[in-house]
Structures are given as C-alpha cells and as structure tokens.
Design a protein around this motif. Structure first.
Motif, PDB file in Angstrom:
ATOM      1  N   GLY A 153       3.591   5.592  -6.027  1.00 29.90           N
ATOM      2  CA  GLY A 153       3.677   5.498  -7.474  1.00 29.90           C
ATOM      3  C   GLY A 153       4.200   4.186  -8.012  1.00 29.90           C
ATOM      4  O   GLY A 153       4.590   4.105  -9.177  1.00 29.90           O
ATOM      5  N   TYR A 154       4.194   3.148  -7.201  1.00 27.82           N
ATOM      6  CA  TYR A 154       4.667   1.832  -7.635  1.00 27.82           C
ATOM      7  C   TYR A 154       3.542   0.801  -7.518  1.00 27.82           C
ATOM      8  O   TYR A 154       3.566  -0.062  -6.637  1.00 27.82           O
ATOM      9  N   PRO A 155       2.549   0.860  -8.408  1.00 30.05           N
ATOM     10  CA  PRO A 155       1.400  -0.043  -8.285  1.00 30.05           C
ATOM     11  C   PRO A 155       1.706  -1.497  -8.636  1.00 30.05           C
ATOM     12  O   PRO A 155       0.932  -2.387  -8.307  1.00 30.05           O
ATOM     13  N   GLY A 156       2.825  -1.747  -9.286  1.00 34.22           N
ATOM     14  CA  GLY A 156       3.164  -3.115  -9.662  1.00 34.22           C
ATOM     15  C   GLY A 156       4.266  -3.712  -8.823  1.00 34.22           C
ATOM     16  O   GLY A 156       4.927  -4.665  -9.245  1.00 34.22           O
ATOM     17  N   ALA A 157       4.470  -3.190  -7.631  1.00 28.85           N
ATOM     18  CA  ALA A 157       5.554  -3.673  -6.769  1.00 28.85           C
ATOM     19  C   ALA A 157       5.328  -5.136  -6.388  1.00 28.85           C
ATOM     20  O   ALA A 157       4.200  -5.602  -6.277  1.00 28.85           O
ATOM     21  N   ILE A 179      11.904  -6.492  -1.703  1.00 28.65           N
ATOM     22  CA  ILE A 179      11.036  -5.581  -2.445  1.00 28.65           C
ATOM     23  C   ILE A 179      11.589  -5.356  -3.844  1.00 28.65           C
ATOM     24  O   ILE A 179      12.755  -5.003  -4.017  1.00 28.65           O
ATOM     25  N   GLU A 180      10.733  -5.569  -4.825  1.00 26.33           N
ATOM     26  CA  GLU A 180      11.015  -5.211  -6.216  1.00 26.33           C
ATOM     27  C   GLU A 180       9.965  -4.164  -6.588  1.00 26.33           C
ATOM     28  O   GLU A 180       8.803  -4.502  -6.813  1.00 26.33           O
ATOM     29  N   PRO A 181      10.346  -2.879  -6.597  1.00 26.56           N
ATOM     30  CA  PRO A 181       9.330  -1.836  -6.769  1.00 26.56           C
ATOM     31  C   PRO A 181       8.637  -1.830  -8.125  1.00 26.56           C
ATOM     32  O   PRO A 181       7.496  -1.406  -8.233  1.00 26.56           O
ATOM     33  N   GLY A 182       9.300  -2.283  -9.170  1.00 29.88           N
ATOM     34  CA  GLY A 182       8.675  -2.245 -10.493  1.00 29.88           C
ATOM     35  C   GLY A 182       8.724  -0.837 -11.069  1.00 29.88           C
ATOM     36  O   GLY A 182       9.475   0.025 -10.608  1.00 29.88           O
ATOM     37  N   GLN A 183       7.916  -0.606 -12.069  1.00 31.16           N
ATOM     38  CA  GLN A 183       7.904   0.692 -12.746  1.00 31.16           C
ATOM     39  C   GLN A 183       7.195   1.755 -11.921  1.00 31.16           C
ATOM     40  O   GLN A 183       6.189   1.479 -11.274  1.00 31.16           O
ATOM     41  N   ARG A 184       7.735   2.964 -11.969  1.00 32.33           N
ATOM     42  CA  ARG A 184       7.082   4.094 -11.311  1.00 32.33           C
ATOM     43  C   ARG A 184       6.057   4.665 -12.283  1.00 32.33           C
ATOM     44  O   ARG A 184       6.330   4.859 -13.459  1.00 32.33           O
ATOM     45  N   VAL A 185       4.873   4.940 -11.752  1.00 30.27           N
ATOM     46  CA  VAL A 185       3.759   5.433 -12.561  1.00 30.27           C
ATOM     47  C   VAL A 185       3.285   6.764 -11.993  1.00 30.27           C
ATOM     48  O   VAL A 185       3.155   6.917 -10.779  1.00 30.27           O
ATOM     49  N   ARG A 186       3.045   7.721 -12.883  1.00 39.13           N
ATOM     50  CA  ARG A 186       2.479   9.007 -12.476  1.00 39.13           C
ATOM     51  C   ARG A 186       1.087   9.110 -13.097  1.00 39.13           C
ATOM     52  O   ARG A 186       0.884   8.729 -14.251  1.00 39.13           O
ATOM     53  N   GLU A 196       0.832  -1.208   0.000  1.00 36.86           N
ATOM     54  CA  GLU A 196       0.000   0.000   0.000  1.00 36.86           C
ATOM     55  C   GLU A 196       0.869   1.262   0.000  1.00 36.86           C
ATOM     56  O   GLU A 196       0.592   2.219  -0.733  1.00 36.86           O
ATOM     57  N   VAL A 197       1.923   1.270   0.794  1.00 36.42           N
ATOM     58  CA  VAL A 197       2.827   2.425   0.819  1.00 36.42           C
ATOM     59  C   VAL A 197       3.478   2.605  -0.554  1.00 36.42           C
ATOM     60  O   VAL A 197       3.532   3.729  -1.086  1.00 36.42           O
ATOM     61  N   LEU A 198       3.941   1.534  -1.155  1.00 35.43           N
ATOM     62  CA  LEU A 198       4.567   1.620  -2.474  1.00 35.43           C
ATOM     63  C   LEU A 198       3.563   2.080  -3.530  1.00 35.43           C
ATOM     64  O   LEU A 198       3.890   2.892  -4.398  1.00 35.43           O
TER      65      LEU A 198
END
Length: 168
Positions: free
Chosen positions: A16-20, A47-54, A10-12
C-alpha cells in the motif's frame, strides 16, 4: 543494489505504499588481516514509505490479477493525474476482455475519513492516508463463441474465400 531497490519498492507497493522512496548504497567491507571481507560489501538501505494508499473496487468485479495490474499503475506524486488516466484505460481494457462492450470507469481519490470513504479502518494495517476508488460499470456483456474457419475443404485446400467466422 539495483535489484534490491526494485524488490523493496515492489514489496512496499503491494503493502500500500506506491510512492515509496528507496535508496540503496553499496558499502565495501574492509578486508581484515586474514583476508576476510575482501570483495564483500554491505547494502545500506534508506526507506521513506510515503503515504499509505488503499484501493477499493466497486461495480463490476474484476479478476485479482487485473486488479493488481490496475493498482500497480498508481503514483501519488506529480504523476498522479497521468497514473489515474492510465488506470482508467487499463480498467477499460480488462472489462473489454471480459466481454463488456460499453463499460464506464471513474476513478476518484479521497483522503481517509472523508464521507466517501467506506468506513473506519479496523486495525493499524488497514490505515491509509488516502483511498482510491475504482468504479467500473457496464450493462451489456457478450460471450462470443469460438471462431471457426469457413472456406477450407476437407483435404486442406483453401477455397477462394477462406475466412474466420464467429457466430453467436
């Protein structure tokens, strides 16, 4: 461990990391000679954050809470197409709740730096791998008055045709 995983996801997502991808492992602590550590464990978190999304909202302004509900649906993985459809439906529901009778919503995903991106990021925190643009348009808005009940007598007895009436 599950609660920790959910909280981290939820924090991620809010950052901006919805695919973490978060993996939590419980590692028991070996008890020492004095009994310390018995019944205790450490959490190892990968943790693998994945792509950052805006996310960018354009057109009709939605309340902050409604925007949070919409962006929480997004998934950048194999569920992206389904999540975009759900985001569109949630946006339509939000606009209907605000009194817009004929809203139109389009949602597009662009890589950062494309010509449809709103411009360069101002600092590292704003950098994103992709931009999701939610464009909400509506022309006619109604604000219905409070409903009133017709057909009830002053003494509380209902008439033959008690009904709810809403007048503009």
């Amino acid at each position: 461990a599950f609660e920790a995983q959910i909280e981290i996801l939820e924090v991620l997502r809010r950052q901006g990391y919805p695919g973490a991808d978060v993996e939590v492992t419980v590692v028991p602590i070996a008890a020492g000679g004095n009994g310390r550590g018995r019944g205790r464990a450490d959490l190892q978190i990968a943790i693998e954050p994945g792509q950052r999304v805006r996310f960018e909202f354009r057109g009709v302004e939605l309340h902050r809470r409604q925007r949070e509900l919409i962006t929480a649906i997004y998934r950048p993985d194999f569920l992206e197409r389904v999540s975009l459809d759900e985001m569109r439906e949630q946006t339509l529901r939000g606009l209907h709740c605000e009194g817009f009778l004929d809203p139109e919503v389009s949602i597009d995903v662009f890589p950062t730096g494309s010509e449809t991106d709103s411009g360069p990021a101002t600092d590292d925190e704003d950098r994103a791998d992709r931009v999701v643009v939610i464009d909400a348009r509506a022309s006619r808005r109604v604000r219905p008055s409070a409903p009133r009940v017709a057909g009830i007598h002053g003494d509380g007895r209902a008439g033959n045709a008690a009904r709810v009436v809403n007048t503009p």
